[in-house]
Write a protein that holds these residues in place. Structure first.
Motif, PDB file in Angstrom:
ATOM      1  N   THR A 104       0.798  -1.228   0.000  1.00 38.22           N
ATOM      2  CA  THR A 104       0.000   0.000   0.000  1.00 38.22           C
ATOM      3  C   THR A 104       0.831   1.278   0.000  1.00 38.22           C
ATOM      4  OG1 THR A 104      -0.133  -0.085   2.389  1.00 38.22           O
ATOM      5  CG2 THR A 104      -1.945  -1.078   1.181  1.00 38.22           C
ATOM      6  N   ARG A 105       2.044   1.257   0.555  1.00 38.51           N
ATOM      7  CA  ARG A 105       2.785   2.516   0.661  1.00 38.51           C
ATOM      8  C   ARG A 105       3.380   2.900  -0.684  1.00 38.51           C
ATOM      9  NH1 ARG A 105       3.173   3.999   6.079  1.00 38.51           N
ATOM     10  NH2 ARG A 105       3.777   6.005   5.185  1.00 38.51           N
ATOM     11  N   ARG A 106       3.570   4.203  -0.895  1.00 45.30           N
ATOM     12  CA  ARG A 106       4.029   4.691  -2.187  1.00 45.30           C
ATOM     13  C   ARG A 106       5.431   5.279  -2.114  1.00 45.30           C
ATOM     14  NH1 ARG A 106       2.154   1.613  -4.075  1.00 45.30           N
ATOM     15  NH2 ARG A 106       0.101   1.297  -4.955  1.00 45.30           N
ATOM     16  N   ASN A 107       5.997   5.354  -0.898  1.00 39.41           N
ATOM     17  CA  ASN A 107       7.352   5.864  -0.750  1.00 39.41           C
ATOM     18  C   ASN A 107       8.320   4.681  -0.780  1.00 39.41           C
ATOM     19  OD1 ASN A 107       9.845   6.627   0.489  1.00 39.41           O
ATOM     20  ND2 ASN A 107       8.845   8.495   1.198  1.00 39.41           N
ATOM     21  N   ALA A 108       9.290   4.728  -1.702  1.00 38.35           N
ATOM     22  CA  ALA A 108      10.154   3.565  -1.901  1.00 38.35           C
ATOM     23  C   ALA A 108      10.919   3.195  -0.631  1.00 38.35           C
ATOM     24  CB  ALA A 108      11.123   3.831  -3.044  1.00 38.35           C
ATOM     25  N   PHE A 109      11.269   4.199   0.185  1.00 37.24           N
ATOM     26  CA  PHE A 109      12.007   3.891   1.419  1.00 37.24           C
ATOM     27  C   PHE A 109      11.128   3.100   2.385  1.00 37.24           C
ATOM     28  CE2 PHE A 109      14.487   7.463  -0.162  1.00 37.24           C
ATOM     29  CZ  PHE A 109      15.759   6.936  -0.048  1.00 37.24           C
TER      30      PHE A 109
ATOM     31  N   ARG B 171      18.563   9.983  -8.892  1.00 35.51           N
ATOM     32  CA  ARG B 171      19.347  10.963  -9.655  1.00 35.51           C
ATOM     33  C   ARG B 171      18.735  11.194 -11.034  1.00 35.51           C
ATOM     34  NH1 ARG B 171      25.077   8.750  -7.963  1.00 35.51           N
ATOM     35  NH2 ARG B 171      25.383   9.986  -6.078  1.00 35.51           N
ATOM     36  N   VAL B 172      18.123  10.154 -11.603  1.00 34.86           N
ATOM     37  CA  VAL B 172      17.576  10.288 -12.955  1.00 34.86           C
ATOM     38  C   VAL B 172      16.197  10.928 -12.920  1.00 34.86           C
ATOM     39  CG1 VAL B 172      16.926   9.053 -15.043  1.00 34.86           C
ATOM     40  CG2 VAL B 172      18.884   8.294 -13.727  1.00 34.86           C
ATOM     41  N   VAL B 173      15.306  10.430 -12.060  1.00 34.13           N
ATOM     42  CA  VAL B 173      13.915  10.891 -12.116  1.00 34.13           C
ATOM     43  C   VAL B 173      13.564  11.880 -11.008  1.00 34.13           C
ATOM     44  CG1 VAL B 173      13.164   8.762 -13.231  1.00 34.13           C
ATOM     45  CG2 VAL B 173      12.994   8.972 -10.763  1.00 34.13           C
ATOM     46  N   GLY B 174      14.385  11.963  -9.951  1.00 31.15           N
ATOM     47  CA  GLY B 174      14.168  12.990  -8.945  1.00 31.15           C
ATOM     48  C   GLY B 174      12.998  12.762  -8.009  1.00 31.15           C
ATOM     49  N   THR B 175      12.526  11.524  -7.878  1.00 34.28           N
ATOM     50  CA  THR B 175      11.462  11.280  -6.914  1.00 34.28           C
ATOM     51  C   THR B 175      11.592   9.867  -6.358  1.00 34.28           C
ATOM     52  OG1 THR B 175       9.089  11.078  -6.572  1.00 34.28           O
ATOM     53  CG2 THR B 175       9.895  10.603  -8.771  1.00 34.28           C
ATOM     54  N   GLU B 176      11.159   9.716  -5.086  1.00 32.25           N
ATOM     55  CA  GLU B 176      11.186   8.388  -4.501  1.00 32.25           C
ATOM     56  C   GLU B 176       9.773   7.806  -4.403  1.00 32.25           C
ATOM     57  OE1 GLU B 176      11.263  11.078  -2.889  1.00 32.25           O
ATOM     58  OE2 GLU B 176      10.042  10.870  -1.088  1.00 32.25           O
ATOM     59  N   LYS B 177       8.786   8.541  -4.978  1.00 30.95           N
ATOM     60  CA  LYS B 177       7.400   8.052  -4.969  1.00 30.95           C
ATOM     61  C   LYS B 177       7.215   7.034  -6.089  1.00 30.95           C
ATOM     62  CE  LYS B 177       5.547  11.004  -1.876  1.00 30.95           C
ATOM     63  NZ  LYS B 177       6.871  11.478  -1.389  1.00 30.95           N
ATOM     64  N   ILE B 178       6.764   5.840  -5.708  1.00 32.70           N
ATOM     65  CA  ILE B 178       6.712   4.757  -6.681  1.00 32.70           C
ATOM     66  C   ILE B 178       5.781   5.082  -7.850  1.00 32.70           C
ATOM     67  CG2 ILE B 178       5.813   2.419  -6.964  1.00 32.70           C
ATOM     68  CD1 ILE B 178       7.090   1.762  -4.285  1.00 32.70           C
ATOM     69  N   ASP B 179       4.643   5.733  -7.559  1.00 32.69           N
ATOM     70  CA  ASP B 179       3.705   5.951  -8.663  1.00 32.69           C
ATOM     71  C   ASP B 179       4.088   7.126  -9.550  1.00 32.69           C
ATOM     72  OD1 ASP B 179       3.241   7.474  -6.495  1.00 32.69           O
ATOM     73  OD2 ASP B 179       1.131   6.937  -6.228  1.00 32.69           O
ATOM     74  N   GLU B 180       5.209   7.788  -9.237  1.00 33.11           N
ATOM     75  CA  GLU B 180       5.677   8.845 -10.136  1.00 33.11           C
ATOM     76  C   GLU B 180       6.807   8.357 -11.035  1.00 33.11           C
ATOM     77  OE1 GLU B 180       6.485  12.298  -7.767  1.00 33.11           O
ATOM     78  OE2 GLU B 180       4.505  12.184  -6.846  1.00 33.11           O
TER      79      GLU B 180
ATOM     80  N   ARG C  72       7.576   6.848 -14.258  1.00 33.96           N
ATOM     81  CA  ARG C  72       6.723   6.663 -15.428  1.00 33.96           C
ATOM     82  C   ARG C  72       7.480   6.336 -16.709  1.00 33.96           C
ATOM     83  NH1 ARG C  72       2.010   7.070 -13.773  1.00 33.96           N
ATOM     84  NH2 ARG C  72       1.209   8.674 -12.384  1.00 33.96           N
ATOM     85  N   ALA C  73       8.766   5.989 -16.614  1.00 32.93           N
ATOM     86  CA  ALA C  73       9.508   5.694 -17.841  1.00 32.93           C
ATOM     87  C   ALA C  73       8.996   4.419 -18.494  1.00 32.93           C
ATOM     88  CB  ALA C  73      10.994   5.564 -17.534  1.00 32.93           C
ATOM     89  N   LEU C  74       8.515   3.489 -17.670  1.00 33.43           N
ATOM     90  CA  LEU C  74       7.990   2.227 -18.192  1.00 33.43           C
ATOM     91  C   LEU C  74       6.496   2.184 -17.927  1.00 33.43           C
ATOM     92  CD1 LEU C  74      10.776   0.099 -16.584  1.00 33.43           C
ATOM     93  CD2 LEU C  74      10.562   0.504 -18.993  1.00 33.43           C
ATOM     94  N   ARG C  75       5.725   1.859 -18.944  1.00 32.85           N
ATOM     95  CA  ARG C  75       4.277   1.766 -18.738  1.00 32.85           C
ATOM     96  C   ARG C  75       3.976   0.558 -17.859  1.00 32.85           C
ATOM     97  NH1 ARG C  75       2.733   0.724 -24.520  1.00 32.85           N
ATOM     98  NH2 ARG C  75       4.776  -0.217 -24.395  1.00 32.85           N
ATOM     99  N   GLY C  76       2.916   0.634 -17.074  1.00 27.37           N
ATOM    100  CA  GLY C  76       2.520  -0.560 -16.348  1.00 27.37           C
ATOM    101  C   GLY C  76       2.400  -0.345 -14.865  1.00 27.37           C
TER     102      GLY C  76
END
Lengths: 98, 475
Positions: free
Chosen positions: A22-27, A83-92, A94-98
């Protein structure tokens, strides 16, 4: 005592699994993973008291090693991704669909 | 006993040697040579002259049998193939070659440990040693968003699978007093703490289903297969799947005791075949299509296993070897067409590839016909044996589902071939460079896939011995 410890471990495992799903923060997700692995450690320790012998306690050390290896790789990969995408939120992510 | 420990030691030795070697200059021929050298060395140490039959439980709960050796030969062969493809891939996508080579070898070492494991915790350690390097390889182009994201998703979901398996093995230990598979079988015989034991086995099987990308536990597969650099996708699609299924086959002995497991296997097979094939239909990225096809193939491999007979294990192993060859070859072909990471991997990009490059076109025809299950390729024989085993085992309706879904699957495999021979306009993939090594590797795998279709008996005899050995351990 053994039964209670098994129930404790099941609760820990469930908390970890629910947190993972359920959590969305990768940490926080990684922390949930650790919780799941340590729930298994509780079972190993409790059961080794019941069965005797070194096997259960040795298993705990192996599980800790697995958890450490996984955490090392996961945190390195998370840093690289951050470093590449600048966010640790899993639902943000978006480089790969799915 | 020595035959057991030596290949593991050799694997560790080679991976340290590669890391310390002056390979970091990154000359591509050297990379390929080292892979081949390592493969040959490990195979030699493996002592293939020893009789394959039977199963020998050795110290440390390692099992030395034909299944372990087949898994290892497949892993080493695919690693060698990966080395060839990577050598070409690196020119457009430079990355640390020494580390990548060492990681592949570490993964092969893990695959060997997992294939030999006669103990649940040891199986987890082997699968982890096989998986962790692959997580890193997925993200080895770390400045690009797709590989970095693919790696992170793989780590999270792979870690979840590991957590589930570890908890399962802890429950098995609580019920049986040991994590060895033999102890678990004995505990099932006596019936002590049966519920905890079955819960542990079910959790363990769930984790393996994750690793084998069986639907509905396949969520990571398309993203990871698309995100990973294509040569490493080839490696993981063959080796990780093989290792996970080797684990499932080792668990096979428990099916006789736990009838519920059989229903779960059937359900997983049906969901995987249907979901994988229909999801693959709508993809326009070939790597994503192959990822969903990998889910579907995992379902086909489960079909014969659901029968619970030895013949089912034979058919599943046959399919597994063929799938490793076909899948690695198909991803190698995509890597041939790919220039920079992620460029040249859609159906459109394959346009006229077969016309421009007849040899790679021929390989493509063989490989994608094999994936679709068209005779006379090995893919047809694999499906034939799998569905025949299901019919013989009384699961004719499951075989029917398999045949129907393979007909759906034929559409998108043949679509690749149609695009490859369309002349309308030029493909956008970078085929300017010769990529000799990739062609050599793909050609070799294609020839094997074709040869096993023409002469399936040569492989069938080997997997029969492996199936007998794997079942002999626990009965």
């Amino acid at each position: 005592m053994f039964g209670e410890l098994i129930i404790l471990s099941a609760v820990l495992f469930a908390v970890g699994a629910v947190g993972f799903l359920t959590r969305r923060n990768a940490f926080v997700v990684l922390m949930s993973l650790e919780l799941m692995l340590n729930a298994a450690n509780v079972v190993f320790v409790a059961a080794s008291k019941q069965w005797g012998g070194p096997e259960g306690l040795a298993s705990v050390l192996i599980v800790i090693a697995i958890a450490a290896a996984e955490a090392a790789v996961a945190l390195a990969a998370l840093l690289a991704l951050f470093r590449v995408v600048g966010t640790e939120k899993i639902d943000e992510w978006r480089a790969l669909r799915g | 006993m020595k035959a057991l420990v030596l290949p593991v030691a050799a694997g560790v030795f080679f991976l340290i040697a590669v890391m310390l070697s002056p390979l970091f200059t990154g000359r591509r021929w050297w990379v390929a040579l080292v892979y081949l050298f390592a493969a040959a060395g490990v195979l030699a140490v493996m002592g293939l002259t020893r009789p394959l039959a039977g199963s020998h439980v050795a110290a440390l709960r390692l099992v030395d049998d034909a299944l372990a050796r087949i898994a290892f030969i497949v892993a080493v062969a695919v690693a060698g193939f990966t080395g060839l493809v990577v050598a070409d891939y690196r020119r457009a996508n430079p990355h640390a070659s020494g580390e990548a080579t060492a990681l592949v070898l570490a993964s092969v070492t893990g695959a060997l440990i997992a294939a030999m494991a006669g103990d649940f915790l040891l199986l987890i350690v082997g699968i982890e040693l096989a998986s962790l390097p692959v997580y890193v390889l997925t993200g080895i182009l770390r400045n690009r968003p797709r590989p970095a994201e693919g790696a992170m998703k793989y780590i999270l979901l792979g870690g979840f699978a590991t957590g589930v398996m570890v908890y399962g093995s802890a429950l098995i230990y609580a019920a049986a007093g040991s994590t060895s598979m033999i102890a678990a079988v004995n505990a099932l015989h006596t019936g002590a703490s049966k519920h905890i034991l079955i819960a542990g086995l079910a959790l363990f099987a769930t984790g393996l289903a994750f690793k084998a990308s069986l639907a509905p536990f396949h969520m990571w597969t398309p993203d990871v297969y698309e995100g990973a650099p294509t040569p490493y996708t080839a490696f993981m699609s063959a080796v990780i799947k093989f290792v996970a299924f080797a684990g499932i086959i080792r668990l096979f002995a428990f099916f006789a005791f736990v009838t519920e497991l059989k229903h779960i296997i059937i359900a997983l097979a049906v969901i995987s075949m249907v979901w994988g094939n229909f999801a693959a239909l709508v993809q326009d990225n070939v790597k994503r299509m192959l990822a969903y096809s990998s889910v579907a193939h995992a379902g086909y491999i489960l079909v014969p296993l659901a029968t619970g007979h030895k013949e089912g294990v034979v058919a599943a192993l046959f399919y597994l070897v063929l799938y490793a060859l076909m899948s690695a070859g198909a991803f190698g072909l995509i890597s041939y067409n790919e220039g920079e990471e992620g460029k040249g991997v859609t159906f459109e990009d394959l346009t006229a590839l077969g016309v421009k490059k007849p040899l790679i076109g021929l390989c493509g025809v063989i490989l994608f016909f094999a994936l679709a299950g068209v005779p006379p390729t090995g893919g047809f024989m694999a499906k034939f044996y799998a569905f025949k085993a299901a019919v013989d085992g009384g699961l004719w309706w499951l075989a029917l589902v398999g045949i129907f879904t393979s007909m759906v699957g034929a559409y998108y495999y043949l679509k690749v071939i149609v695009f490859m021979y369309m002349k309308k306009r030029e493909g956008t993939g970078s085929t300017g460079n010769a990529k000799v090594l990739t062609v050599a590797g793909v050609l070799l795998l294609s020839l094997f896939v074709l040869a096993y279709g023409v002469d399936p008996k040569s492989l069938l005899d080997v997997v029969k011995v492996a199936a007998e050995g794997a079942l002999q351990l626990l009965y």
